[in-house]
Design an enzyme around this catalytic site. Sequence first.
Site, PDB file in Angstrom:
ATOM      1  N   HIS A  48       0.846  -1.199   0.000  1.00  0.00           N
ATOM      2  CA  HIS A  48       0.000   0.000   0.000  1.00  0.00           C
ATOM      3  C   HIS A  48       0.875   1.239   0.000  1.00  0.00           C
ATOM      4  CE1 HIS A  48       1.140  -0.229   4.243  1.00  0.00           C
ATOM      5  NE2 HIS A  48       0.941   1.072   4.254  1.00  0.00           N
ATOM      6  N   HIS A 135       5.585   5.990  -0.754  1.00  0.00           N
ATOM      7  CA  HIS A 135       6.383   4.833  -1.151  1.00  0.00           C
ATOM      8  C   HIS A 135       5.627   3.565  -0.763  1.00  0.00           C
ATOM      9  CE1 HIS A 135       7.370   5.508   3.088  1.00  0.00           C
ATOM     10  NE2 HIS A 135       7.540   4.192   3.159  1.00  0.00           N
TER      11      HIS A 135
END
Length: 196
Positions: A48, A135
């Site tokens: 995620h 990220h």
Amino acid sequence: MMADTENKMRLFIGVPLGEPATAALDNWAKQARRQWAFSRWVHPADYHITLQFLGDTPESKLAPLLEGLKRTAARSSPFRLALGGWGTFGLPESPRVLWAAVAGDIDRLHELHHQVLETTSPLGFLPEARPYRPHITMARKHKGTAPWDPAMLEADTNGAAAEWTADRFCLFRTHMQATPMYERLGEFRLSGTSGS
């Protein structure tokens, strides 16, 4: 003074990945595990992009949080994201986090991050002091006996060039000892027209 006995949940808000990106990262990670020794690799179901970490949250805040995030999603529209290389956090010779970079419509991702902060702030959730750096965490705590060589990342930069449409975000609950670790408590589809 009464003790705080209300149950709490460890929560965060994040953007799930599309299936092509998840599959590409999983394939890359299977190869990377053979040469890079990290204490823990993230389960593919847990990939995620974090929008905000909320931490230990009283159950009483769950309903207003879900309602606020629903309104946020209604004001936002889908946008395109892609994988964009690799990097690490921590000491160069012994990184604590290995991550996949995010490319595509990063401005829209930052806009969604800002909208989430505006939603959660009135509920008492504080943003992190450090700048937002989207990220995808892949692995944690390098434990290899051989020195970590950052050049190894360069050879694999183009190994997972997958794109997807970010059309939702989720409220996740962390279960520390479980695999996968993250449970979706709410899923919010982006149904607005911002940025179009």
